[in-house]
Design an enzyme around this catalytic site. Structure first.
Site, mmCIF file in Angstrom:
data_model
loop_
_atom_site.group_PDB
_atom_site.id
_atom_site.type_symbol
_atom_site.label_atom_id
_atom_site.label_comp_id
_atom_site.label_asym_id
_atom_site.label_seq_id
_atom_site.Cartn_x
_atom_site.Cartn_y
_atom_site.Cartn_z
ATOM 1 N N CYS A 25 6.253 -0.526 0.914
ATOM 2 C CA CYS A 25 5.888 -0.852 -0.466
ATOM 3 C C CYS A 25 7.138 -1.200 -1.260
ATOM 4 C CB CYS A 25 5.235 0.352 -1.132
ATOM 5 S SG CYS A 25 3.555 0.615 -0.598
ATOM 6 N N ALA A 58 1.961 -2.391 2.335
ATOM 7 C CA ALA A 58 0.526 -2.157 2.179
ATOM 8 C C ALA A 58 0.001 -3.098 1.090
ATOM 9 C CB ALA A 58 0.291 -0.709 1.761
ATOM 10 N N GLN A 100 -0.172 -5.874 6.182
ATOM 11 C CA GLN A 100 -0.854 -4.582 6.289
ATOM 12 C C GLN A 100 -1.946 -4.508 5.226
ATOM 13 O OE1 GLN A 100 1.000 -0.752 5.171
ATOM 14 N NE2 GLN A 100 0.433 0.025 7.185
ATOM 15 N N TYR A 183 -4.146 7.970 3.259
ATOM 16 C CA TYR A 183 -4.885 7.013 2.428
ATOM 17 C C TYR A 183 -6.341 6.939 2.919
ATOM 18 C CZ TYR A 183 -0.229 6.099 0.694
ATOM 19 O OH TYR A 183 1.020 6.264 0.147
HETATM 20 C C1 LIG Z 1 10.297 2.350 0.654
HETATM 21 C C2 LIG Z 1 9.242 2.682 1.666
HETATM 22 C C3 LIG Z 1 7.967 2.185 1.508
HETATM 23 C C4 LIG Z 1 6.984 2.442 2.477
HETATM 24 N N1 LIG Z 1 5.757 1.837 2.355
HETATM 25 C C5 LIG Z 1 4.872 1.905 3.383
HETATM 26 C C6 LIG Z 1 3.712 1.089 3.404
HETATM 27 O O1 LIG Z 1 3.488 0.249 2.531
HETATM 28 N N2 LIG Z 1 2.849 1.234 4.446
HETATM 29 C C7 LIG Z 1 3.101 2.122 5.486
HETATM 30 O O2 LIG Z 1 2.293 2.222 6.403
HETATM 31 N N3 LIG Z 1 4.217 2.867 5.489
HETATM 32 C C8 LIG Z 1 5.116 2.762 4.500
HETATM 33 N N4 LIG Z 1 6.302 3.446 4.562
HETATM 34 C C9 LIG Z 1 6.607 4.237 5.785
HETATM 35 C C10 LIG Z 1 7.431 3.391 6.763
HETATM 36 O O3 LIG Z 1 6.737 2.222 7.163
HETATM 37 C C11 LIG Z 1 7.831 4.204 8.004
HETATM 38 O O4 LIG Z 1 6.658 4.576 8.681
HETATM 39 C C12 LIG Z 1 8.650 5.442 7.660
HETATM 40 O O5 LIG Z 1 9.624 5.150 6.666
HETATM 41 C C13 LIG Z 1 9.363 5.986 8.887
HETATM 42 O O6 LIG Z 1 10.186 4.984 9.477
HETATM 43 P P1 LIG Z 1 11.797 4.943 9.261
HETATM 44 O O7 LIG Z 1 12.335 6.269 9.704
HETATM 45 O O8 LIG Z 1 12.257 3.814 10.113
HETATM 46 O O9 LIG Z 1 12.074 4.722 7.804
HETATM 47 C C14 LIG Z 1 7.290 3.254 3.598
HETATM 48 C C15 LIG Z 1 8.575 3.782 3.721
HETATM 49 C C16 LIG Z 1 9.555 3.495 2.796
HETATM 50 C C17 LIG Z 1 10.950 4.042 3.010
#
Ligand SMILES: Cc1cc2nc3c(=O)[nH]c(=O)nc-3n(C[C@H](O)[C@H](O)[C@H](O)COP(=O)(O)O)c2cc1C
Length: 360
Positions: A25, A58, A100, A183
């Site tokens: 997001c 999302a 997504q 969600y």
């Molecule tokens: C700024 C931010 C926004 C996120 N927005 C979403 C999202 O829109 N949809 C989703 O499924 N996960 C979202 N996540 C979760 C990430 O997609 C991911 O699953 C989570 O950060 C773990 O991965 P990482 O350790 O590589 O950051 C978001 C994470 C961050 C940091």
């Protein structure tokens, strides 16, 4: 043996390497869900950076399903038209554009993380979220929540179907159903939040009915030659109460494959603030993806603290998952894939934009 730079063909969509920009997001719309310059630059730079798949944040299938007033949306032709130039740019760089599709359920209508306030948005900027029951997410100052009735559930399924059609019109090649992080769809399949007694609640079959029907609806309108992904929370991380477990995820992944899901993007948690994550070290969710892949016999993506070229390569090389999905590392380094190719001595496997060649 596959590695991080082995292309992956899903249906007839060729993904040039195994790196995916995880949905993140950006909370950067002007209250109407329409993509802005921010989305163009943010997604565009990660495509320039060489990721095999660039997935949007999302995108809400209906305004009520936005996490915050600034969320991206995909519920009208205007939303598709606003995204189309970015989708085209991502494709021109050689990345596969993905979207997504999401509904925030009872966790909707909150302030974006970098706002002055936190928690639910009340007043004229806010709205009444919907969920499987009228029990709100335990915020300090929660919204009232409307429990979805049969007609409301049917409308949600139609919203996902319409969003998929609009995404196709915008040019996306992969649609991911967001079924994780507490969600709406997760709220239905988790026994923590779904205490309904009708056909959409009760046992495993009732609670998973909505995500199965939504996935089937998206698959129905998504072309046969393009893949559909589903993101799941592998566990609620609430072992002390009746909750969603990795065993359930294995079973659901197999059922979603039956209705046309091509890959399960395996994440975790988000259903309740009491969750206790056993550890958040490097690759902490990879074992879930690995179990789903071997036991449900479905392609998976692994996500969670994958941050290095060697680590991402190891996930794919050892068959733990088919995709290495990176979120925060892509905020630090939009060019992760190009840097990984250099570090792993695989520059022949990536396309460096001509404009940037002199920097290599
Ligand atoms: C700024 C931010 C926004 C996120 N927005 C979403 C999202 O829109 N949809 C989703 O499924 N996960 C979202 N996540 C979760 C990430 O997609 C991911 O699953 C989570 O950060 C773990 O991965 P990482 O350790 O590589 O950051 C978001 C994470 C961050 C940091």
């Amino acid at each position: 043996m596959s590695d991080l730079f082995t292309p992956l063909t899903l249906r007839e969509t060729e993904i040039p390497n195994r790196v995916m920009v995880s949905p993140m997001c950006q909370y950067s719309c002007d209250g109407d869900g329409l993509a802005t310059d921010w989305h163009h630059v943010h997604l565009g730079s990660r495509a320039v950076g060489g990721a095999g798949i660039v997935m949007t944040e999302a995108a809400a299938v209906d305004s009520v399903g936005r996490i915050s007033p600034q969320d991206l949306g995909i519920w009208s032709q205007e939303h598709a038209d606003a995204l189309a130039p970015t989708v085209e740019f991502v494709r021109e760089q050689g990345s596969v554009p993905a979207i997504q599709l999401a509904h925030a359920g009872r966790k909707a209508a909150t302030h974006r993380p970098f706002a002055d306030e936190s928690g639910p948005v009340h007043g004229t900027e806010g709205w009444t979220p919907v969920g499987p029951t009228d029990v709100p997410y335990p915020h300090d100052d929660p919204h009232e929540v409307d429990a979805l009735d049969q007609a409301g559930i049917e409308a949600v399924i139609e919203d996902f179907r319409r969003a998929a059609e609009l995404s196709l019109d915008a040019g996306f090649e992969i649609a991911e159903v967001h079924g994780a992080h507490g969600y709406l769809l997760h709220e239905f399949y988790s026994p923590v939040t779904n205490t309904r007694e009708d056909d959409y609640g009760g046992d495993y079959a009732g609670r998973t009915r909505l995500i199965r029907e939504v996935t089937a609806a998206v698959r129905e309108v998504w072309p046969d030659d393009r893949p559909v992904f589903v993101r799941l929370s592998a566990t609620d991380w609430l072992p002390d109460r009746e909750s969603w477990t990795v065993d359930d995820t294995v079973r659901l992944s197999a059922d979603l494959k039956e209705v046309g899901a091509d890959l399960v993007d395996v994440s975790g948690g988000g259903i309740h603030p009491d969750q206790r994550i056993p550890g958040t070290g490097a690759h902490y969710q990879v074992p879930y993806a690995e179990r789903v892949r071997s036991e449900a016999d479905v392609r998976t993506g692994a996500v969670g603290k994958i941050t290095t070229p060697e680590g991402a390569d190891e996930v794919v090389r050892n068959g733990r998952a088919d995709l290495a999905i990176l979120a925060r590392e892509h905020l630090r380094d939009p060019y992760f894939t190009l840097h990984a190719a250099k570090e792993l001595d695989r520059m022949e496997a990536v396309t460096v934009p001509g404009q940037y060649e002199r920097g290599i």
